[in-house]
Design a protein around this motif. Structure first.
Motif, mmCIF file in Angstrom:
data_model
loop_
_atom_site.group_PDB
_atom_site.id
_atom_site.type_symbol
_atom_site.label_atom_id
_atom_site.label_comp_id
_atom_site.label_asym_id
_atom_site.label_seq_id
_atom_site.Cartn_x
_atom_site.Cartn_y
_atom_site.Cartn_z
ATOM 1 N N VAL A 180 0.833 -1.194 0.000
ATOM 2 C CA VAL A 180 0.000 0.000 0.000
ATOM 3 C C VAL A 180 0.872 1.249 0.000
ATOM 4 O O VAL A 180 0.653 2.200 -0.761
ATOM 5 N N VAL A 181 1.909 1.244 0.845
ATOM 6 C CA VAL A 181 2.802 2.398 0.925
ATOM 7 C C VAL A 181 3.622 2.537 -0.345
ATOM 8 O O VAL A 181 3.821 3.647 -0.858
ATOM 9 N N VAL A 182 4.111 1.426 -0.879
ATOM 10 C CA VAL A 182 4.897 1.483 -2.118
ATOM 11 C C VAL A 182 4.057 2.044 -3.255
ATOM 12 O O VAL A 182 4.522 2.878 -4.048
ATOM 13 N N THR A 183 2.814 1.620 -3.357
ATOM 14 C CA THR A 183 1.935 2.136 -4.411
ATOM 15 C C THR A 183 1.727 3.641 -4.263
ATOM 16 O O THR A 183 1.734 4.392 -5.246
ATOM 17 N N ALA B 91 3.867 -4.589 -9.999
ATOM 18 C CA ALA B 91 4.750 -5.758 -9.977
ATOM 19 C C ALA B 91 5.189 -6.088 -8.551
ATOM 20 O O ALA B 91 5.243 -7.259 -8.159
ATOM 21 N N PHE B 92 5.502 -5.041 -7.781
ATOM 22 C CA PHE B 92 5.894 -5.290 -6.385
ATOM 23 C C PHE B 92 4.736 -5.899 -5.598
ATOM 24 O O PHE B 92 4.934 -6.824 -4.805
ATOM 25 N N LEU C 13 12.010 5.642 4.466
ATOM 26 C CA LEU C 13 13.415 5.959 4.202
ATOM 27 C C LEU C 13 13.551 6.675 2.856
ATOM 28 O O LEU C 13 12.849 6.340 1.895
ATOM 29 N N PRO C 14 14.466 7.644 2.761
ATOM 30 C CA PRO C 14 14.624 8.408 1.500
ATOM 31 C C PRO C 14 15.427 7.648 0.452
ATOM 32 O O PRO C 14 16.428 8.142 -0.078
ATOM 33 N N ILE C 15 14.994 6.434 0.165
ATOM 34 C CA ILE C 15 15.596 5.622 -0.900
ATOM 35 C C ILE C 15 14.461 5.144 -1.790
ATOM 36 O O ILE C 15 13.298 5.485 -1.570
ATOM 37 N N GLN D 164 13.154 -0.663 -2.363
ATOM 38 C CA GLN D 164 14.267 -0.969 -1.464
ATOM 39 C C GLN D 164 13.886 -0.698 -0.012
ATOM 40 O O GLN D 164 14.202 -1.494 0.892
ATOM 41 N N ALA D 165 13.189 0.424 0.223
ATOM 42 C CA ALA D 165 12.756 0.737 1.586
ATOM 43 C C ALA D 165 11.807 -0.338 2.115
ATOM 44 O O ALA D 165 11.885 -0.731 3.294
#
Length: 428
Positions: free
Chosen positions: A239-242, A254-255, A383-385, A389-390
Motif C-alpha cells: 500500500v505504501v509502495v503504491t 509488480a511489487f 526511508l529516503p531511498i 528498497q525501503a
C-alpha cells in the motif's frame, strides 16, 4: 492438515493469478485491494478468537471441565467482534468503495460476507484445535480451499469473470470450511461433555482431585490488537509502495504481485499455531514447562526448512512467476523476491512463538512485540531511498524485531515458570 494447507495456498495463488489474467487492469487492481483487505480484516480480528478459544478449550480438556462455559464465552467474544467490524466497515463504506475498491460496491458486500464467514471458521478452528480434532481442522482448510479454487477456475474458463463474482466466491470459502467440520465439532463437544460429567461424578465419590473453575477466555482485547497489528505488518508495505510510486504504477503493481506471491506461505502455515497452542497449554496446565521447548523447536525447524526452499525458488524462478503467472508488466528482481521470502519466514516464526506465548497467557507481551514491529515498519518504509528498497529493508527488520522480542519473552516466561516450583519447594 497438509493437504488442506496446500489447497488454501493454491487457492490464494489462483485467485491473484486469475484476476490478473481475466479482468481489465482497473478491475484486477480492485480485486487485489479486496484480497488484501479480506486477508487483513478476517485474520486480524478472528485469529485472536481462534487462539483464545483453542487455549481455553485445551485447558478445559486437560482439567476435564465441561466445554459449555468456554464455548459460550468464546461465542460472545466472536459476536462482539462481528458487531465492531460491521460498525467500522459501515463508517468506511464511502472511502473503501470509491478509493480502494475503485467503485465496485459488490466487492464491499463481499468483504462484509467474508467477515461473517471468517468469524465462523476461526471459531470452529479454535474449538477443534483445542480438542486436538485435527481431522476436523483439516476439513475446514480443505473446504475453504476447494470453495475458493474450483469455482474460480470454472468462472475463468467459462468466460464469466467479474470482480464481484470472484469476490463472493472467495468470501464464501470460509463459510464452507466452517460447515465442512460441523460433524467433528459435534463429536468433540459431546466427548468432552461426557468426560466432564465423568469427572464430576468422580468428585462426588472422592475418586478424583478437585478441579478449578473452567478456564476462561481472557486477555482478549490485547490479543485482538496484536493480531490486527500482525496483519498490518504482513500487508502494509504494498500500500505504501503504491502511494510512493504514483509516477511508476507498473513497478508498484509488480511489487504488489511479488509481495503476494511471497506472502501466501504465511497463510498456508497459519494452522501451525493450532498444533502448538493446545500442546503448550496442556504442558503449562500440568506444570511441565520443560516440554514447551521440545514442542516449539521442531515446529520452527520444520517451518525454516520449507521456507528456505521457498526463498531459493523465489530468488530463481520468482521473477518469471510474477511476470508470466501473475501478469506483471514491470520486472522484479530475484533478490527482492528472495528478501521478501526471508521476511515471510520470520513472520511464520512469529506465528509459532505467538501461539506459545498465548498458551502462557502472555497476551500483553505479544501486543507489545507487534507494536514495536509496526513502528519499525512505518519508520523504515519512509526511508529516503527507492520505495521498493525501503519496503524490503522494512519488512526484514520489522519481522526480525518481533521474533527477537517474542523469543526473549518466551525464554523469560519459561525460566520464571520453571523457577517457581523450586522456590515454592525451598525450606522457609
Amino acid at each position: 492438515m497438509s493437504a488442506g494447507t496446500v489447497l488454501v495456498g493454491a487457492a490464494g495463488y489462483a485467485f491473484v493469478a486469475l484476476g490478473g489474467h481475466t479482468l481489465p487492469p482497473a478491475d484486477a487492481a480492485a480485486l487485489s485491494s479486496f484480497y488484501l483487505l479480506v486477508s487483513t480484516i478476517g485474520p486480524g480480528l478472528f485469529v485472536a478468537l481462534e487462539q483464545e478459544t483453542n487455549r481455553a478449550t485445551s485447558s478445559a480438556l486437560a482439567l476435564r471441565s465441561p466445554p459449555g462455559p468456554v464455548l459460550r464465552r468464546a461465542a460472545t467474544h466472536g459476536a462482539v467482534l462481528w458487531a465492531v467490524a460491521f460498525l467500522v466497515l459501515g463508517a468506511m463504506y464511502p472511502f473503501l468503495v470509491e478509493g480502494s475498491l475503485l467503485g465496485h460496491r459488490e466487492l464491499f458486500w463481499a468483504i462484509v460476507l467474508s467477515t461473517v464467514t471468517a468469524g465462523a471458521v476461526y471459531f470452529v478452528r479454535g474449538v477443534l484445535g483445542g480438542m486436538q480434532r485435527f481431522e476436523g481442522y483439516a476439513a475446514t482448510l480443505a473446504g475453504e480451499g476447494l470453495m475458493r479454487l474450483v469455482p474460480a477456475l470454472v468462472i475463468a474458463t467459462a468466460g464469466l469473470a467479474t470482480a464481484g463474482l470472484y469476490g463472493f466466491v472467495f468470501a464464501l470459502g470460509s463459510g464452507v470450511g466452517a460447515v465442512a467440520a460441523l460433524g467433528w465439532l459435534r463429536r468433540g463437544v459431546d466427548a468432552q461433555r461426557r468426560a466432564g460429567a465423568a469427572a464430576s461424578a468422580d468428585l462426588v465419590t472422592g475418586a478424583a482431585p478437585s478441579r478449578s473453575e473452567a478456564p476462561r477466555v481472557r486477555g482478549f482485547a490485547p490479543l485482538v490488537s496484536a493480531t490486527l497489528l500482525a496483519q498490518a505488518v504482513a500487508n502494509l508495505a504494498p500500500v505504501v509502495v503504491t502511494a510512493r510510486l504514483t509516477a511508476d504504477p507498473a513497478t508498484a503493481a509488480a511489487f504488489a504481485a511479488g509481495f503476494i506471491l511471497a506472502r501466501v506461505p504465511l497463510f498456508v502455515f497459519s494452522p501451525l499455531q493450532a498444533v502448538v497452542l493446545p500442546a503448550v497449554s496442556a504442558a503449562v496446565t500440568h506444570g511441565e514447562t520443560v516440554r514447551v521447548y521440545r514442542i516449539v523447536r521442531p515446529v520452527l525447524l520444520a517451518a525454516t526448512g520449507v521456507c528456505v526452499l521457498g526463498v531459493v525458488l523465489l530468488s530463481t524462478v520468482g521473477p518469471w512467476a510474477v511476470r508470466t503467472l501473475l501478469g506483471a508488466e514491470a520486472p522484479l528482481s530475484g533478490a527482492v523476491l528472495g528478501f521478501l521470502g526471508a521476511g515471510t519466514l520470520l513472520l511464520i516464526a512469529a506465528q509459532v512463538l505467538q501461539a506459545a506465548l498465548v498458551a502462557l497467557q502472555a497476551h500483553l507481551a505479544v501486543t507489545v512485540s507487534w507494536q514495536l514491529s509496526i513502528v519499525t515498519l512505518v519508520l523504515l518504509l519512509m526511508l529516503p531511498i527507492h520505495p521498493v528498497q525501503a519496503a524490503v529493508v522494512a519488512q526484514l527488520t520489522c519481522a526480525a524485531v518481533v521474533v527477537i522480542a517474542m523469543s526473549a519473552t518466551l525464554t523469560v516466561r519459561l525460566r520464571s515458570a520453571a523457577a517457581a516450583p523450586t522456590a515454592a519447594a525451598a525450606p522457609g
